[in-house]
Each structure stands twice: as structure tokens, then as C-alpha cells.
Motif scaffolding. Structure first.
Motif, PDB file in Angstrom:
ATOM      1  N   ALA A 212       0.829  -1.210   0.000  1.00  0.00           N
ATOM      2  CA  ALA A 212       0.000   0.000   0.000  1.00  0.00           C
ATOM      3  C   ALA A 212       0.862   1.259   0.000  1.00  0.00           C
ATOM      4  O   ALA A 212       0.575   2.235  -0.703  1.00  0.00           O
ATOM      5  N   TYR A 213       1.918   1.243   0.772  1.00  0.00           N
ATOM      6  CA  TYR A 213       2.830   2.391   0.854  1.00  0.00           C
ATOM      7  C   TYR A 213       3.508   2.629  -0.501  1.00  0.00           C
ATOM      8  O   TYR A 213       3.557   3.765  -0.995  1.00  0.00           O
ATOM      9  N   ASN A 214       4.025   1.570  -1.099  1.00  0.00           N
ATOM     10  CA  ASN A 214       4.808   1.720  -2.326  1.00  0.00           C
ATOM     11  C   ASN A 214       3.955   1.967  -3.557  1.00  0.00           C
ATOM     12  O   ASN A 214       4.408   2.629  -4.506  1.00  0.00           O
ATOM     13  N   HIS A 215       2.730   1.465  -3.562  1.00  0.00           N
ATOM     14  CA  HIS A 215       1.895   1.568  -4.754  1.00  0.00           C
ATOM     15  C   HIS A 215       0.677   2.473  -4.554  1.00  0.00           C
ATOM     16  O   HIS A 215      -0.206   2.526  -5.407  1.00  0.00           O
ATOM     17  N   ARG A 216       0.652   3.145  -3.397  1.00  0.00           N
ATOM     18  CA  ARG A 216      -0.309   4.213  -3.143  1.00  0.00           C
ATOM     19  C   ARG A 216      -1.760   3.739  -3.240  1.00  0.00           C
ATOM     20  O   ARG A 216      -2.574   4.291  -3.975  1.00  0.00           O
ATOM     21  N   PHE A 217      -2.085   2.672  -2.500  1.00  0.00           N
ATOM     22  CA  PHE A 217      -3.481   2.277  -2.400  1.00  0.00           C
ATOM     23  C   PHE A 217      -3.865   2.172  -0.939  1.00  0.00           C
ATOM     24  O   PHE A 217      -3.015   2.185  -0.045  1.00  0.00           O
ATOM     25  N   ASP A 218      -5.148   2.043  -0.685  1.00  0.00           N
ATOM     26  CA  ASP A 218      -5.680   2.018   0.678  1.00  0.00           C
ATOM     27  C   ASP A 218      -5.666   0.575   1.205  1.00  0.00           C
ATOM     28  O   ASP A 218      -6.382  -0.280   0.672  1.00  0.00           O
ATOM     29  N   PRO A 219      -4.882   0.266   2.226  1.00  0.00           N
ATOM     30  CA  PRO A 219      -4.859  -1.109   2.734  1.00  0.00           C
ATOM     31  C   PRO A 219      -6.194  -1.553   3.295  1.00  0.00           C
ATOM     32  O   PRO A 219      -6.542  -2.737   3.244  1.00  0.00           O
ATOM     33  N   TRP A 220      -6.977  -0.614   3.826  1.00  0.00           N
ATOM     34  CA  TRP A 220      -8.298  -0.958   4.356  1.00  0.00           C
ATOM     35  C   TRP A 220      -9.204  -1.460   3.237  1.00  0.00           C
ATOM     36  O   TRP A 220      -9.991  -2.395   3.426  1.00  0.00           O
ATOM     37  N   ASP A 221      -9.100  -0.852   2.054  1.00  0.00           N
ATOM     38  CA  ASP A 221      -9.917  -1.269   0.919  1.00  0.00           C
ATOM     39  C   ASP A 221      -9.564  -2.689   0.499  1.00  0.00           C
ATOM     40  O   ASP A 221     -10.448  -3.507   0.214  1.00  0.00           O
ATOM     41  N   PHE A 222      -8.269  -3.002   0.462  1.00  0.00           N
ATOM     42  CA  PHE A 222      -7.838  -4.360   0.121  1.00  0.00           C
ATOM     43  C   PHE A 222      -8.419  -5.376   1.102  1.00  0.00           C
ATOM     44  O   PHE A 222      -8.953  -6.415   0.705  1.00  0.00           O
ATOM     45  N   LEU A 223      -8.327  -5.089   2.389  1.00  0.00           N
ATOM     46  CA  LEU A 223      -8.802  -6.029   3.403  1.00  0.00           C
ATOM     47  C   LEU A 223     -10.317  -6.177   3.380  1.00  0.00           C
ATOM     48  O   LEU A 223     -10.845  -7.260   3.650  1.00  0.00           O
ATOM     49  N   ASP A 224     -11.024  -5.106   3.045  1.00  0.00           N
ATOM     50  CA  ASP A 224     -12.485  -5.185   2.951  1.00  0.00           C
ATOM     51  C   ASP A 224     -12.924  -6.127   1.833  1.00  0.00           C
ATOM     52  O   ASP A 224     -14.005  -6.726   1.907  1.00  0.00           O
ATOM     53  N   LYS A 225     -12.109  -6.285   0.806  1.00  0.00           N
ATOM     54  CA  LYS A 225     -12.456  -7.132  -0.340  1.00  0.00           C
ATOM     55  C   LYS A 225     -11.998  -8.578  -0.162  1.00  0.00           C
ATOM     56  O   LYS A 225     -12.385  -9.448  -0.944  1.00  0.00           O
ATOM     57  N   LEU A 226     -11.176  -8.833   0.846  1.00  0.00           N
ATOM     58  CA  LEU A 226     -10.619 -10.162   1.050  1.00  0.00           C
ATOM     59  C   LEU A 226     -11.550 -11.019   1.908  1.00  0.00           C
ATOM     60  O   LEU A 226     -12.151 -10.532   2.871  1.00  0.00           O
ATOM     61  N   ASP A 227     -11.670 -12.302   1.546  1.00  0.00           N
ATOM     62  CA  ASP A 227     -12.456 -13.240   2.352  1.00  0.00           C
ATOM     63  C   ASP A 227     -11.644 -13.609   3.597  1.00  0.00           C
ATOM     64  O   ASP A 227     -10.790 -14.498   3.562  1.00  0.00           O
ATOM     65  N   LEU A 228     -11.927 -12.936   4.684  1.00  0.00           N
ATOM     66  CA  LEU A 228     -11.143 -13.113   5.903  1.00  0.00           C
ATOM     67  C   LEU A 228     -11.444 -14.420   6.627  1.00  0.00           C
ATOM     68  O   LEU A 228     -10.709 -14.795   7.549  1.00  0.00           O
ATOM     69  N   THR A 229     -12.495 -15.125   6.230  1.00  0.00           N
ATOM     70  CA  THR A 229     -12.776 -16.414   6.866  1.00  0.00           C
ATOM     71  C   THR A 229     -11.718 -17.460   6.518  1.00  0.00           C
ATOM     72  O   THR A 229     -11.626 -18.492   7.191  1.00  0.00           O
TER      73      THR A 229
END
Length: 307
Positions: A212-229
Motif C-alpha cells: 500500500a505504501y509503495n503503490h499508493r493504495f488504501d490497505p483498508w480497501d484491500f482487506l475489505d475485499k478479502l475473504d477473511l474467513t
């Protein structure tokens, strides 16, 4: 096609029954004194099994020369704490070579040390040279997120499940460059991979932060889209900035934003069985035992709140 010896076990339904171990530490030899003096600061240890043997090459039989003294030390550790395996040598994403001998070696060690699960990286590090000789590039290189790679990985994960009797996890990778024109996002690719195989995820939150730091994206957005189960294990670590890039250096304390990611993710990931803090042995003397104990204590407090 890889050989199929038996009907595959459905690992999707077993992730929820993996023993909840708590907070662990990635073991490296320079941490030996810390481990022996601070057994109460962690609940389990994660080892890199590849560092306990010499790989003599695919053309040599037996291929692996095991370090007997190191194995005796693992046996000593296993009497005090559970041991989990986090391998670095499978290179599951290599296009033209899948290392079934490495899988057999992991299966042997699982029978010997009774790992509750084992993991490797969603990446490749080996390429075939002329005449079929593999070369290790020394980095976990990212795989393209497309349907062809997905099909290859599904077959290979199914083979690992067949050979090793406990759940297999893949770790989301760090990437310092982006492959252009990919068919899927990283989250979509991981979701499809786990849905098709029952493979678990080792969610490295520091890797998420690095990308997220290097490619300028929101880490929260990535995690919201991931199946955390599908997440069974979480990694924490620290890094450093060098020439404008943030590096996954495992060099010290965990950034504050990564702690925030952990506090958000853990309540949404019901099958997490362990949180592991990583510090490379070369940086341990710089960090020191007190800071390391503080990091483990903070992770334990978050674990206790959410488990």
C-alpha cells in the motif's frame, strides 16, 4: 498433470478446527538466547524448515542433508511450545517446475514434529536454466493474477493437500513492481484460489502495508475485499524506507498502522489460529529483548481481547 493417489480431503471445513495457538515468534538462530530466557512471552514458535537442512540439488539422492544438531534443538523446543512450519523453498508459482520432492520433505517433517498447519509464499523464486537446472533468484517474485496461473496453482495446492495431512496456507506476497494488464485484483485472485482449493491464507499485514505504501493504495480497501474467513495465521513485522521504497525488512518494531490493521481484521477473521511476529536474526541485537517482548505483549493483548 500431477499424480492423484487418493480422494482429496476437504480442508475448507477444517480451518475452523485448527488449534488456536495464540501469539508466536518466528525462530531464527540469533534469537536462541531470547527464546530460552522468555518462554512465557510467546505461545508457539514458527520455524523455517529449509534453514535446518542443506539442499544438495534435485539430481542428488537423498537430496536433503539434515542438520542433526538443529533437529535436536527443534525437539527440545517442541517439548516447551508447539511448532509451526513456514517454508520458503516451494516456489509454488514457478511456471515450468513444481518441486514435489520439497513437498515430500515437508510431509516428513510434519509427521515428525506434528505441525498443526504449514505455509509457504504465493510467489516464485526458482527458474529453470538451460538443460533444466534450476536457479534461485533469491527473492519471492510475484505471480500474475490471471486465470492460467490460477489453474496451475489449484492443481499444485491440491497435490500439497494430498501429500501433507494438515491445512496448507499461502502468504500474500510483497511486490515492488506491478505486473501490467492483470486479469484480477490481488484480493479477487486470493478469494478464488481459496474458494477452489480450501487452502488457507497466511495474511501478512506488514506485506499489505508495504504494498500500500509503495503503490499508493488504501490497505483498508484491500482487506475489505478479502475473504477473511480463510485467514488462519497473521504475520506482523517492521521495515524501513530506502531510496523512496518501504522495504519488508523484518528489521524492528511494527508500524502503528499495522497494529490498527490487526485490530480491525482479527474480529472479522474467525478462523485465525495464530499471530506471528517476525524479526530477522541480523536485526535482533539492534532491536533488543525488551522491545521484542513489548511487541509480543501487545500482540497478546489484542489476541486476548478478540479471542
Amino acid at each position: 498433470m500431477l499424480p492423484v493417489k487418493q480422494e482429496l480431503k476437504n480442508f475448507t471445513n477444517t480451518l475452523s478446527s485448527v488449534p488456536k495457538l495464540g501469539v508466536g515468534l518466528l525462530f531464527q538462530a540469533p534469537l536462541q538466547s531470547f527464546v530460552e530466557a522468555n518462554f512465557d512471552s510467546f505461545d508457539f514458535l514458527e520455524i523455517i524448515p529449509d534453514t535446518f537442512w542443506n539442499d544438495l540439488g534435485a539430481s542428488v539422492t537423498p537430496r536433503y542433508e539434515e542438520n542433526q544438531n538443529a533437529q535436536k534443538y527443534i525437539e527440545f523446543l517442541s517439548k516447551h511450545k508447539p511448532i509451526i512450519a513456514h517454508s520458503i523453498g516451494l516456489s509454488i508459482g514457478s511456471a515450468d517446475w513444481f518441486d514435489i520432492i520439497h513437498v515430500a520433505q515437508i510431509a516428513k517433517w510434519q509427521r515428525q514434529y506434528h505441525f498443526s498447519w504449514h505455509s509457504d509464499h504465493l510467489s516464485f523464486s526458482r527458474l529453470l536454466q538451460a538443460f533444466g537446472h534450476p536457479i534461485d533468484v533469491g527473492l519471492t517474485m510475484p505471480v500474475p493474477y490471471d486465470a492460467e496461473v490460477l489453474d496451475i496453482l489449484v492443481e499444485r495446492i491440491n497435490y500439497v493437500h494430498q501429500e501433507v495431512s494438515v491445512p496448507f496456507l499461502l502468504e500474500n506476497n510483497v511486490y515492488y513492481f506491478e505486473i501490467p494488464s492483470q486479469e484480477m485484483s490481488e484480493a479477487d485472485f486470493l478469494n478464488q484460489l481459496t474458494a477452489r482449493t480450501g487452502c488457507g491464507l497466511l495474511l501478512d499485514l506488514h506485506n499489505v502495508y508495504v504494498n500500500a505504501y509503495n503503490h499508493r493504495f488504501d490497505p483498508w480497501d484491500f482487506l475489505d475485499k478479502l475473504d477473511l474467513t480463510q485467514v488462519v495465521e497473521i504475520h506482523l513485522a517492521g521495515g524501513m524506507v530506502m531510496e523512496g521504497f518501504y522495504l519488508d525488512a523484518h528489521s524492528g518494531v511494527c508500524p502503528e498502522v499495522v497494529w490498527q490493521l490487526l485490530e480491525k481484521v482479527l474480529p472479522k477473521a474467525p478462523n485465525v489460529a495464530g499471530i506471528v511476529f517476525e524479526i530477522f536474526g541480523t536485526y535482533y541485537n539492534h532491536m533488543g529483548p525488551e522491545l521484542l517482548k513489548q511487541e509480543l505483549s501487545r500482540a497478546k493483548a489484542i489476541w486476548k481481547t478478540n479471542r
